[in-house]
Design an enzyme around this catalytic site. Sequence first.
Site, PDB file in Angstrom:
ATOM      1  N   SER A  84       0.843  -1.197   0.000  1.00  0.00           N
ATOM      2  CA  SER A  84       0.000   0.000   0.000  1.00  0.00           C
ATOM      3  C   SER A  84       0.883   1.253   0.000  1.00  0.00           C
ATOM      4  O   SER A  84       1.685   1.436  -0.912  1.00  0.00           O
ATOM      5  CB  SER A  84      -0.967  -0.056   1.194  1.00  0.00           C
ATOM      6  OG  SER A  84      -2.032   0.841   1.025  1.00  0.00           O
ATOM      7  N   HIS A 234      -7.437  -6.014   0.558  1.00  0.00           N
ATOM      8  CA  HIS A 234      -6.254  -5.158   0.526  1.00  0.00           C
ATOM      9  C   HIS A 234      -5.146  -5.663   1.452  1.00  0.00           C
ATOM     10  O   HIS A 234      -3.966  -5.507   1.147  1.00  0.00           O
ATOM     11  CB  HIS A 234      -6.663  -3.728   0.913  1.00  0.00           C
ATOM     12  CG  HIS A 234      -5.579  -2.725   0.763  1.00  0.00           C
ATOM     13  ND1 HIS A 234      -4.843  -2.577  -0.402  1.00  0.00           N
ATOM     14  CD2 HIS A 234      -5.070  -1.809   1.637  1.00  0.00           C
ATOM     15  CE1 HIS A 234      -3.944  -1.609  -0.244  1.00  0.00           C
ATOM     16  NE2 HIS A 234      -4.062  -1.132   0.988  1.00  0.00           N
TER      17      HIS A 234
END
Length: 254
Positions: A84, A234
């Site tokens: 990320s 995610h």
Amino acid sequence: MLYSKIEGEGKPFVIMHGFLGMSDNWKTLAGQYVEAGFQVHILDLRNHGRSFHSDEWSYEAMAQDVFEYCQAHQLTRIDILGHSMGGKVAMLFAALHPEIVDKLIVADIGPRFYKQHHQDILEGLNAIDFSVKPSRNDVEATLTQFVPDFGTRQFLLKNLYWQEPGQLAFRFNLPVFNNNLDAIGKPLPENLKFDKAVLFIRGGNSGYIQDSDIGAIRQQFPNLKLETIPNAGHWLHAENPKMFFELTTEFLKE
């Protein structure tokens, strides 16, 4: 200098967490990479974990921190992994310093612009009044009103620590995030390029890397390999650590 945990012997492998994360998030996987023969450096990026706080918070600043870390630890040839926000730092660092980076692994992020979507989390974090000396349970009860997902709450609560007896605090620099939240979504410069081997891994249930993104990613990272972990979101490395470890070690040892 960035705080880090260094374990093992072998080729240096630098790991960077995502927004509101810390090196501890990668502790279990780091141990497996050590067993696979790497010297693992898991970093706390600026304004996170045990690293320093600064009013300057940008991808350029974070990439410079990593460069200074490598210089201080005499790391001249590394492999690097970022998730990320950490993935954007890793992409920028690799493009700016290709002489240092052999292989790059990017977990569930692309170089493009991302619209701000952390508002509920930040609203919950800002709702906690540490002046009344809440307990850990009190903090979680407040967060629950804004962050219903249990896993996300536990991820955030890892940042709690005892600043002094009876006084909890967060390790991350919440005021800077409040004042500069757009920094997290900013795209990397379009003229950046890294020609060496890159592995992008995305979660099958995550929208962070879409099929429509791949052409633009390939322009900046032409030696791109893309893998998808099915039924993962995610936090793919936490949801399916076995497959994540297998894909990354296979790539690193090619």
